[in-house]
Design an enzyme around this catalytic site. Structure first.
Site, PDB file in Angstrom:
ATOM      1  N   CYS A  75     -36.469  54.766 -82.804  1.00  0.00           N
ATOM      2  CA  CYS A  75     -37.731  54.387 -82.169  1.00  0.00           C
ATOM      3  C   CYS A  75     -37.489  53.188 -81.267  1.00  0.00           C
ATOM      4  O   CYS A  75     -36.831  52.229 -81.677  1.00  0.00           O
ATOM      5  CB  CYS A  75     -38.770  54.031 -83.240  1.00  0.00           C
ATOM      6  SG  CYS A  75     -40.374  53.593 -82.549  1.00  0.00           S
ATOM      7  N   LEU A  76     -38.026  53.246 -80.063  1.00  0.00           N
ATOM      8  CA  LEU A  76     -37.845  52.134 -79.125  1.00  0.00           C
ATOM      9  C   LEU A  76     -38.520  50.857 -79.643  1.00  0.00           C
ATOM     10  O   LEU A  76     -38.173  49.769 -79.199  1.00  0.00           O
ATOM     11  CB  LEU A  76     -38.401  52.513 -77.743  1.00  0.00           C
ATOM     12  CG  LEU A  76     -37.665  53.680 -77.063  1.00  0.00           C
ATOM     13  CD1 LEU A  76     -38.418  54.146 -75.818  1.00  0.00           C
ATOM     14  CD2 LEU A  76     -36.235  53.278 -76.709  1.00  0.00           C
ATOM     15  N   GLY A 100     -39.371  59.998 -75.940  1.00  0.00           N
ATOM     16  CA  GLY A 100     -40.824  59.978 -76.072  1.00  0.00           C
ATOM     17  C   GLY A 100     -41.323  58.547 -75.997  1.00  0.00           C
ATOM     18  O   GLY A 100     -40.532  57.610 -76.185  1.00  0.00           O
ATOM     19  N   GLN A 113     -47.102  51.558 -77.773  1.00  0.00           N
ATOM     20  CA  GLN A 113     -45.803  50.879 -77.628  1.00  0.00           C
ATOM     21  C   GLN A 113     -45.738  50.024 -76.363  1.00  0.00           C
ATOM     22  O   GLN A 113     -44.863  49.172 -76.235  1.00  0.00           O
ATOM     23  CB  GLN A 113     -44.644  51.898 -77.597  1.00  0.00           C
ATOM     24  CG  GLN A 113     -44.466  52.639 -78.908  1.00  0.00           C
ATOM     25  CD  GLN A 113     -43.324  53.638 -78.829  1.00  0.00           C
ATOM     26  OE1 GLN A 113     -43.510  54.748 -78.348  1.00  0.00           O
ATOM     27  NE2 GLN A 113     -42.143  53.238 -79.263  1.00  0.00           N
ATOM     28  N   HIS A 137     -47.562  57.078 -83.852  1.00  0.00           N
ATOM     29  CA  HIS A 137     -47.790  55.802 -83.155  1.00  0.00           C
ATOM     30  C   HIS A 137     -49.276  55.623 -82.815  1.00  0.00           C
ATOM     31  O   HIS A 137     -49.799  54.514 -82.870  1.00  0.00           O
ATOM     32  CB  HIS A 137     -46.993  55.737 -81.850  1.00  0.00           C
ATOM     33  CG  HIS A 137     -45.558  55.330 -81.988  1.00  0.00           C
ATOM     34  ND1 HIS A 137     -45.170  54.107 -82.497  1.00  0.00           N
ATOM     35  CD2 HIS A 137     -44.415  55.974 -81.650  1.00  0.00           C
ATOM     36  CE1 HIS A 137     -43.839  54.033 -82.466  1.00  0.00           C
ATOM     37  NE2 HIS A 137     -43.353  55.145 -81.968  1.00  0.00           N
ATOM     38  N   HIS A 144     -43.772  62.163 -84.261  1.00  0.00           N
ATOM     39  CA  HIS A 144     -43.407  60.743 -84.199  1.00  0.00           C
ATOM     40  C   HIS A 144     -44.354  59.989 -83.254  1.00  0.00           C
ATOM     41  O   HIS A 144     -44.841  58.900 -83.582  1.00  0.00           O
ATOM     42  CB  HIS A 144     -41.938  60.641 -83.747  1.00  0.00           C
ATOM     43  CG  HIS A 144     -41.423  59.272 -83.483  1.00  0.00           C
ATOM     44  ND1 HIS A 144     -40.361  58.726 -84.182  1.00  0.00           N
ATOM     45  CD2 HIS A 144     -41.778  58.324 -82.572  1.00  0.00           C
ATOM     46  CE1 HIS A 144     -40.119  57.501 -83.717  1.00  0.00           C
ATOM     47  NE2 HIS A 144     -40.954  57.232 -82.733  1.00  0.00           N
ATOM     48  N   GLU A 145     -44.650  60.588 -82.083  1.00  0.00           N
ATOM     49  CA  GLU A 145     -45.525  59.919 -81.103  1.00  0.00           C
ATOM     50  C   GLU A 145     -46.976  59.875 -81.590  1.00  0.00           C
ATOM     51  O   GLU A 145     -47.664  58.871 -81.407  1.00  0.00           O
ATOM     52  CB  GLU A 145     -45.461  60.621 -79.737  1.00  0.00           C
ATOM     53  CG  GLU A 145     -44.090  60.736 -79.109  1.00  0.00           C
ATOM     54  CD  GLU A 145     -43.285  59.463 -79.124  1.00  0.00           C
ATOM     55  OE1 GLU A 145     -43.879  58.373 -79.185  1.00  0.00           O
ATOM     56  OE2 GLU A 145     -42.041  59.538 -79.112  1.00  0.00           O
TER      57      GLU A 145
HETATM   58  O1  GNR Z   1     -36.109  57.974 -78.077  1.00  0.00           O
HETATM   59  C1  GNR Z   1     -36.516  58.365 -79.178  1.00  0.00           C
HETATM   60  N1  GNR Z   1     -35.731  59.196 -79.925  1.00  0.00           N
HETATM   61  C2  GNR Z   1     -36.182  59.857 -81.053  1.00  0.00           C
HETATM   62  C3  GNR Z   1     -35.231  60.475 -81.861  1.00  0.00           C
HETATM   63  C4  GNR Z   1     -35.611  61.172 -82.980  1.00  0.00           C
HETATM   64  C5  GNR Z   1     -36.954  61.261 -83.315  1.00  0.00           C
HETATM   65  C6  GNR Z   1     -37.904  60.630 -82.540  1.00  0.00           C
HETATM   66  C7  GNR Z   1     -37.534  59.947 -81.403  1.00  0.00           C
HETATM   67  S1  GNR Z   1     -38.744  59.191 -80.401  1.00  0.00           S
HETATM   68  C8  GNR Z   1     -37.810  57.876 -79.708  1.00  0.00           C
HETATM   69  C9  GNR Z   1     -38.616  57.119 -78.675  1.00  0.00           C
HETATM   70  C10 GNR Z   1     -39.813  56.466 -79.344  1.00  0.00           C
HETATM   71  O2  GNR Z   1     -39.762  55.446 -79.976  1.00  0.00           O
HETATM   72  N2  GNR Z   1     -40.959  57.074 -79.234  1.00  0.00           N
HETATM   73  O3  GNR Z   1     -42.050  56.563 -79.830  1.00  0.00           O
HETATM   74 NI    NI Z   2     -41.296  55.510 -81.582  1.00  0.00          NI
END
Ligand code: GNR
Ligand code: NI
Length: 174
Positions: A94-95, A46, A51, A140, A136-137
């Site tokens: 998270c990236l 995601g 980001q 952000h 999660h997104e």
């Molecule tokens: O790549 C991602 N893996 C992930 C694993 C578990 C829960 C959420 C994620 S999202 C993350 C990519 C990211 O930072 N998205 O904002």
């Molecule tokens: Ni993230």
């Protein structure tokens, strides 16, 4: 298409509340496509617009596993219409917090309304990894990271390590 640089914590841009798009036009579609390319390149499932430094309520997701057919989702202005009472815990990464992981508890299932890449209103029910990733997104877009859902001790540890890595990188580049 273009690869966009991914912002990592600590960075004040990751704490802003992103603004809704007026509609999904060619410019927003271009952003979505660049974000998908950036996400696949970084091997993420995601990516949210803040980001990559864009303060719009736009996100992309593909939770298909390697070898499965891609399930690209291009989402603008997401609204969570319903959250299950039942919770689920997933180990999140998270990236923007590279190489750090923590267990996060969130509603196990959600119903979502959003604008797709053709500016059509859609509603979906999500559970499991897709529900986790969507939440999660959307976090952000509201200036939140997964560390905001864990203990302040763990949050402090992760953010301090990231700040330290950033300082070391800046020194080395000097
Ligand atoms: O790549 C991602 N893996 C992930 C694993 C578990 C829960 C959420 C994620 S999202 C993350 C990519 C990211 O930072 N998205 O904002
Ligand atoms: Ni993230």
């Amino acid at each position: 298409m273009a690869l966009l640089p991914i912002i990592t914590a600590p960075d004040p841009r990751l704490k802003l509340k992103a603004k809704p798009v007026v509609g999904v036009d060619d410019k927003v579609r271009r952003l979505m496509d660049d974000m998908l390319e950036t996400m696949y390149h970084a091997i993420g499932i995601g990516l949210a617009a803040p980001q990559v430094g864009a303060q719009h309520r736009v996100l992309v997701i593909d939770v298909a596993r390697e070898g499965e057919k891609p399930q690209r989702m291009r989402i603008a202005n997401p609204e969570i219409l319903w959250r299950s009472e039942e919770m689920a815990t997933a180990n999140e990464g998270c990236l923007s917090l590279p190489e750090h992981y923590a267990d996060v508890e969130r509603p196990r299932a959600i119903r979502l309304r959003y604008l797709d890449h053709e500016n059509e209103i859609r509603e979906i029910d999500a559970e499991g990894l897709l529900a986790t990733c969507l939440q999660h997104e959307i976090d952000h877009l509201d200036g939140l990271l997964f560390v905001d859902h864990v203990s302040s001790l763990k949050r402090g540890m992760i953010l301090r390590k990231l700040a330290k890595t950033k300082r070391a990188r800046a020194m080395a580049a000097d």
